[in-house]
Design a protein around this motif. Structure first.
Motif, PDB file in Angstrom:
ATOM      1  N   ALA A  17       0.838  -1.204   0.000  1.00  0.00           N
ATOM      2  CA  ALA A  17       0.000   0.000   0.000  1.00  0.00           C
ATOM      3  C   ALA A  17       0.873   1.254   0.000  1.00  0.00           C
ATOM      4  O   ALA A  17       0.591   2.224  -0.720  1.00  0.00           O
ATOM      5  CB  ALA A  17      -0.937  -0.006   1.210  1.00  0.00           C
ATOM      6  N   TYR A  18       1.944   1.230   0.797  1.00  0.00           N
ATOM      7  CA  TYR A  18       2.880   2.360   0.837  1.00  0.00           C
ATOM      8  C   TYR A  18       3.496   2.587  -0.550  1.00  0.00           C
ATOM      9  O   TYR A  18       3.527   3.712  -1.044  1.00  0.00           O
ATOM     10  CB  TYR A  18       3.969   2.100   1.882  1.00  0.00           C
ATOM     11  N   LEU A  19       4.002   1.511  -1.159  1.00  0.00           N
ATOM     12  CA  LEU A  19       4.624   1.634  -2.480  1.00  0.00           C
ATOM     13  C   LEU A  19       3.649   2.183  -3.514  1.00  0.00           C
ATOM     14  O   LEU A  19       3.986   3.102  -4.268  1.00  0.00           O
ATOM     15  CB  LEU A  19       5.158   0.283  -2.957  1.00  0.00           C
ATOM     16  N   LYS A  20       2.461   1.631  -3.546  1.00  0.00           N
ATOM     17  CA  LYS A  20       1.474   2.064  -4.538  1.00  0.00           C
ATOM     18  C   LYS A  20       1.138   3.540  -4.354  1.00  0.00           C
ATOM     19  O   LYS A  20       1.139   4.320  -5.317  1.00  0.00           O
ATOM     20  CB  LYS A  20       0.212   1.206  -4.433  1.00  0.00           C
ATOM     21  N   ALA A  21       0.851   3.934  -3.114  1.00  0.00           N
ATOM     22  CA  ALA A  21       0.483   5.328  -2.848  1.00  0.00           C
ATOM     23  C   ALA A  21       1.624   6.288  -3.172  1.00  0.00           C
ATOM     24  O   ALA A  21       1.398   7.329  -3.800  1.00  0.00           O
ATOM     25  CB  ALA A  21       0.046   5.492  -1.391  1.00  0.00           C
ATOM     26  N   THR A  22       2.852   5.950  -2.775  1.00  0.00           N
ATOM     27  CA  THR A  22       3.956   6.877  -3.029  1.00  0.00           C
ATOM     28  C   THR A  22       4.260   6.980  -4.514  1.00  0.00           C
ATOM     29  O   THR A  22       4.548   8.074  -5.010  1.00  0.00           O
ATOM     30  CB  THR A  22       5.229   6.489  -2.244  1.00  0.00           C
ATOM     31  N   HIS A  23       4.180   5.874  -5.236  1.00  0.00           N
ATOM     32  CA  HIS A  23       4.427   5.935  -6.682  1.00  0.00           C
ATOM     33  C   HIS A  23       3.342   6.748  -7.395  1.00  0.00           C
ATOM     34  O   HIS A  23       3.649   7.562  -8.274  1.00  0.00           O
ATOM     35  CB  HIS A  23       4.508   4.537  -7.296  1.00  0.00           C
ATOM     36  N   LEU A  24       2.089   6.525  -7.011  1.00  0.00           N
ATOM     37  CA  LEU A  24       0.997   7.279  -7.638  1.00  0.00           C
ATOM     38  C   LEU A  24       1.090   8.770  -7.313  1.00  0.00           C
ATOM     39  O   LEU A  24       0.889   9.614  -8.194  1.00  0.00           O
ATOM     40  CB  LEU A  24      -0.361   6.717  -7.203  1.00  0.00           C
ATOM     41  N   LEU A  25       1.392   9.095  -6.060  1.00  0.00           N
ATOM     42  CA  LEU A  25       1.510  10.501  -5.679  1.00  0.00           C
ATOM     43  C   LEU A  25       2.679  11.156  -6.405  1.00  0.00           C
ATOM     44  O   LEU A  25       2.549  12.272  -6.924  1.00  0.00           O
ATOM     45  CB  LEU A  25       1.674  10.646  -4.163  1.00  0.00           C
ATOM     46  N   GLU A  26       3.799  10.460  -6.474  1.00  0.00           N
ATOM     47  CA  GLU A  26       4.959  11.021  -7.175  1.00  0.00           C
ATOM     48  C   GLU A  26       4.617  11.276  -8.638  1.00  0.00           C
ATOM     49  O   GLU A  26       4.992  12.301  -9.205  1.00  0.00           O
ATOM     50  CB  GLU A  26       6.155  10.072  -7.057  1.00  0.00           C
ATOM     51  N   ARG A  27       3.885  10.368  -9.260  1.00  0.00           N
ATOM     52  CA  ARG A  27       3.481  10.544 -10.663  1.00  0.00           C
ATOM     53  C   ARG A  27       2.590  11.782 -10.809  1.00  0.00           C
ATOM     54  O   ARG A  27       2.764  12.573 -11.739  1.00  0.00           O
ATOM     55  CB  ARG A  27       2.749   9.292 -11.162  1.00  0.00           C
ATOM     56  N   ARG A  28       1.623  11.956  -9.911  1.00  0.00           N
ATOM     57  CA  ARG A  28       0.743  13.140  -9.967  1.00  0.00           C
ATOM     58  C   ARG A  28       1.537  14.426  -9.792  1.00  0.00           C
ATOM     59  O   ARG A  28       1.296  15.412 -10.484  1.00  0.00           O
ATOM     60  CB  ARG A  28      -0.341  13.061  -8.880  1.00  0.00           C
ATOM     61  N   ILE A  29       2.473  14.414  -8.842  1.00  0.00           N
ATOM     62  CA  ILE A  29       3.295  15.606  -8.600  1.00  0.00           C
ATOM     63  C   ILE A  29       4.131  15.927  -9.838  1.00  0.00           C
ATOM     64  O   ILE A  29       4.193  17.085 -10.271  1.00  0.00           O
ATOM     65  CB  ILE A  29       4.186  15.407  -7.355  1.00  0.00           C
TER      66      ILE A  29
END
Length: 167
Positions: A17-29
């Motif tokens: 869950a941590y990996l998925k959220a951080t990767h998705l957030l980084e992509r949005r940023i």
């Protein structure tokens, strides 16, 4: 491998869950920054750190430490920002060997233009998704993880030759 403490199902769920959220957030940023100013997230962080430094300048070594990046990696990023006129390098007046990274007026204008969109993404996809209690917990958790890594240095648990598991 017999000594490896594999992740339990709940630990693995948390990690994934941590990996998925951080990767998705980084992509949005990254998408927001590219659209608004053509900056990368690394470039934005450099501008942001310089903007709050005294006289909008920091020694390169101090800036690298604050950003948790290598000096050579920072040198490359600063070079890219210099080409755009957003940052300039100058010799440190108190130490000829020291180099300062200085945020230019153009760099400050770029940051001021880009910051509202950046904050909106961070708020929409992270901060506003959490209760105040969850936000405090996240701060404690991430601070604890960062402190453990800083205290341990760069040596992974089990030594550099330990076998890697599937996590």
């Amino acid at each position: 491998m017999a000594d490896t403490r594999w992740l339990t199902e709940s630990e693995l769920d948390a990690w994934m869950a941590y990996l998925k959220a951080t990767h998705l957030l980084e992509r949005r940023i990254e998408e927001q920054l590219k659209t608004d100013s053509g900056l990368t997230h690394a470039h934005y962080e450099i501008l942001a750190k310089l903007s709050i430094a005294p006289e909008r300048q920091l020694r390169m070594s101090d800036l690298a430490r604050k950003l948790v990046v290598s000096k050579s990696g920072l040198t490359y990023q600063i070079g890219q920002l210099e080409k755009r006129g957003l940052v300039e390098r100058t010799t440190c007046p108190s130490d000829e060997r020291g180099v300062l990274a200085v945020l230019t007026d153009e760099g400050m204008r770029c940051l001021e233009k880009t910051a509202p969109g950046h904050v909106a993404v961070v708020r929409a996809f992270l901060i506003d998704q959490l209760t105040p209690e969850e936000l405090r917990a996240m701060t404690r958790i991430m601070s604890k993880a960062a402190a453990a890594m800083i205290q341990d240095g760069r040596r992974p648990p089990g030594g550099p030759t330990s076998p890697k598991g599937p996590a």
